[in-house]
Scaffold this active site. Structure first.
Site, PDB file in Angstrom:
ATOM      1  N   TYR A 188     -35.250  69.942  62.908  1.00 38.79           N
ATOM      2  CA  TYR A 188     -34.777  68.628  63.357  1.00 38.79           C
ATOM      3  C   TYR A 188     -35.588  68.188  64.572  1.00 38.79           C
ATOM      4  O   TYR A 188     -35.071  68.068  65.681  1.00 38.79           O
ATOM      5  CB  TYR A 188     -33.280  68.693  63.687  1.00 38.79           C
ATOM      6  CG  TYR A 188     -32.395  68.989  62.479  1.00 38.79           C
ATOM      7  CD1 TYR A 188     -32.942  69.297  61.237  1.00 38.79           C
ATOM      8  CD2 TYR A 188     -31.008  68.961  62.573  1.00 38.79           C
ATOM      9  CE1 TYR A 188     -32.143  69.577  60.136  1.00 38.79           C
ATOM     10  CE2 TYR A 188     -30.198  69.234  61.479  1.00 38.79           C
ATOM     11  CZ  TYR A 188     -30.770  69.541  60.260  1.00 38.79           C
ATOM     12  OH  TYR A 188     -29.978  69.814  59.173  1.00 38.79           O
TER      13      TYR A 188
ATOM     14  N   LYS B  21     -37.091  82.155  55.391  1.00 39.15           N
ATOM     15  CA  LYS B  21     -37.735  81.714  54.150  1.00 39.15           C
ATOM     16  C   LYS B  21     -39.224  81.949  54.333  1.00 39.15           C
ATOM     17  O   LYS B  21     -40.055  81.074  54.081  1.00 39.15           O
ATOM     18  CB  LYS B  21     -37.416  80.228  53.890  1.00 39.15           C
ATOM     19  CG  LYS B  21     -37.791  79.729  52.503  1.00 39.15           C
ATOM     20  CD  LYS B  21     -37.117  80.471  51.359  1.00 39.15           C
ATOM     21  CE  LYS B  21     -37.782  80.132  50.036  1.00 39.15           C
ATOM     22  NZ  LYS B  21     -37.294  81.001  48.932  1.00 39.15           N
TER      23      LYS B  21
ATOM     24  N   ASP C  60     -32.235  80.987  50.215  1.00 42.19           N
ATOM     25  CA  ASP C  60     -31.733  80.682  48.867  1.00 42.19           C
ATOM     26  C   ASP C  60     -30.866  81.827  48.347  1.00 42.19           C
ATOM     27  O   ASP C  60     -29.736  81.625  47.890  1.00 42.19           O
ATOM     28  CB  ASP C  60     -32.876  80.332  47.912  1.00 42.19           C
ATOM     29  CG  ASP C  60     -34.088  81.256  48.037  1.00 42.19           C
ATOM     30  OD1 ASP C  60     -34.104  82.113  48.949  1.00 42.19           O
ATOM     31  OD2 ASP C  60     -35.015  81.127  47.225  1.00 42.19           O
TER      32      ASP C  60
ATOM     33  N   ASP D  15     -27.183  74.613  59.526  1.00 39.62           N
ATOM     34  CA  ASP D  15     -26.415  73.424  59.165  1.00 39.62           C
ATOM     35  C   ASP D  15     -25.905  73.562  57.730  1.00 39.62           C
ATOM     36  O   ASP D  15     -24.710  73.384  57.439  1.00 39.62           O
ATOM     37  CB  ASP D  15     -27.328  72.196  59.305  1.00 39.62           C
ATOM     38  CG  ASP D  15     -26.562  70.881  59.256  1.00 39.62           C
ATOM     39  OD1 ASP D  15     -25.314  70.912  59.204  1.00 39.62           O
ATOM     40  OD2 ASP D  15     -27.211  69.825  59.269  1.00 39.62           O
TER      41      ASP D  15
ATOM     42  N   ASP E  11     -21.776  74.446  56.283  1.00 38.90           N
ATOM     43  CA  ASP E  11     -20.972  73.643  55.354  1.00 38.90           C
ATOM     44  C   ASP E  11     -20.588  74.482  54.135  1.00 38.90           C
ATOM     45  O   ASP E  11     -19.469  74.384  53.622  1.00 38.90           O
ATOM     46  CB  ASP E  11     -21.733  72.390  54.891  1.00 38.90           C
ATOM     47  CG  ASP E  11     -21.582  71.227  55.867  1.00 38.90           C
ATOM     48  OD1 ASP E  11     -21.529  71.484  57.085  1.00 38.90           O
ATOM     49  OD2 ASP E  11     -21.512  70.071  55.406  1.00 38.90           O
TER      50      ASP E  11
HETATM   51 MG    MG Z   1     -23.741  69.465  58.666  1.00 34.28          MG
END
Ligand code: MG
Ligand code: NAI
Length: 364
Positions: free
Chosen positions: A135, A185, A218, A242, A246
């Site tokens: 980000y 990754k 993954d 992030d 979730d």
């Molecule tokens: Mg989020």
């Protein structure tokens, strides 16, 4: 009596509905522990953006810089692009106040059905890097409107940034079940992720009592679904953390349950506490949002402010509502309103206090 000044930003949609619930619980538990909260409320939101052209005033950060903590509901509205609400409010707060740790605990409460088999024993914390990584503001658009139009977005990983988040994760794990999973990754992202792996391994070497392994993001997502109970602390970059948080929140039964803390460990600046969920425009205004995520978030804030016992009481009250009563909001299959659920949390909180009073020392 200790007084904490809290910058309260309810935000948009259900943020407006769940933050009052969190404050009611804070006030109730505070009364018993000699803690008073003074809330300075700010209307920073997409609603403000629509009216005045900015999510917060130009001197917004200075207005909350000296508060003890920031308590936020959620921001977001279908009429405002999501990057405006994120970059106009949340990201400036996280970055300016050096809240480089995003802490997201997840567990499956007794009385809540997980959509995933074998999740009942899940009890983990996602430690997300919160100020750099994917980000970043580095990049741009080129050749707008032409067929060859392109976009470049650079990830930024620094030794300081990776080592301090890894250090936080290993220290946290040392006080829990002593296991860290590092999300990587490095097979596909060949510069930043091998660097992340290297710095995490260096940090791990100074924590010989904590076991750890790196897992590709993954495969890690698949394992979180197939065998969530095996994880203790998962550390990940801004993007991976992030997504993982979730996912883990959904595995725990509802995103409405999940809390998060944006922490400045050095305490040079206020830390910010917010539920993981967004403004949920699809259910906003109906008074049926689950306030549990916001209430658990308030418990994280209490803990950060040095009130571990009060925080534990709030968590126990939440667990008691779910384990001992049928009271549930619709996202958990019930019919209770936000207010009714909150009233039940307050009820369990005072019952818990009575029990503690009746048998001093009987509850830890
Ligand atoms: Mg989020
Ligand atoms: P969301 O979390 O708002 O909603 C996703 C789904 O979960 C919806 O069906 C919603 O009804 C449900 N849900 C969420 N929280 C709930 C709760 N407490 N009780 C019951 N049900 C709940 O995510 P979505 O729909 O992707 O985003 C909506 C808006 O929120 C967007 O503008 C987005 O940018 C913003 N957002 C803001 C965040 C923040 O302020 N930190 C975080 C995530 C999204």
């Amino acid at each position: 009596m200790v007084t904490h000044r809290i910058a309260l930003i309810p935000g948009d949609g259900i943020g407006q509905e769940v933050t009052p619930a969190a404050c009611r619980v804070l006030d109730a538990v505070g009364r018993r522990h000699g803690i008073a909260f003074v809330y300075d409320e700010f209307d920073w939101s997409c609603a403000r953006y629509t009216e005045l052209g900015a999510m917060m005033p130009a001197d917004g950060l200075d207005r909350i810089r000296h508060h003890d903590a920031v308590l936020l509901g959620a921001v977001g509205d279908p009429s405002v692009p999501d990057h405006v609400s994120l970059w106009g409010l949340l990201i400036p707060i996280r970055r300016t106040f050096r809240q480089y740790v995003n802490l997201r605990p997840v567990k499956v409460f007794e009385g809540v059905d997980s959509p995933v088999r074998g999740a009942a024993a899940m009890d983990l914390v996602v430690v997300r890097e919160n100020v750099e990584g994917e980000y970043s503001e580095v990049g741009g658009r080129f050749g707008r409107g032409f067929p060859e139009e392109m976009a470049v977005q650079e990830s930024v990983f620094t030794r300081t940034g990776v080592s301090r988040i890894a250090e936080y994760a290993f220290t946290l794990a040392a006080g829990r079940r002593k296991h860290v999973t590092s999300a990587t990754k490095s097979n596909g992202i060949v510069h930043t992720m091998p660097f992340w792996d290297e710095v995490v391994a260096e940090t791990a070497s100074s924590h010989p009592d904590v076991r750890w392994r790196a897992e590709h993001i993954d495969a890690l997502c698949a394992k979180v679904v197939l065998d969530p109970a095996r994880f203790d602390v998962i550390v990940g970059s801004n993007l991976f953390g992030d997504i993982l948080s979730d996912l883990t929140a959904a595995v725990a039964g509802s995103i409405g349950i999940a809390p998060s803390a944006n922490i400045n460990p050095e305490r040079d600046f206020p830390s910010m506490f917010e539920p993981v969920h967004g403004s949920a425009p699809d259910i906003a205004g109906r008074g049926v949002a689950n306030p549990l995520g916001a209430i658990w978030t308030a418990a994280l804030m209490l803990d950060h402010l040095g009130h571990a016992e009060a925080a534990a009481e709030v968590e126990r009250a939440i667990a008691d509502v779910l384990a001992k009563t049928p009271v549930r909001t619709p996202d958990l299959g019930g019919t209770a309103t936000t207010d009714a659920f909150t009233a039940e949390v307050l009820e369990q909180l005072s019952l818990g206090a009575l029990l503690t009073y009746a048998a001093p020392g009987a509850t830890g």
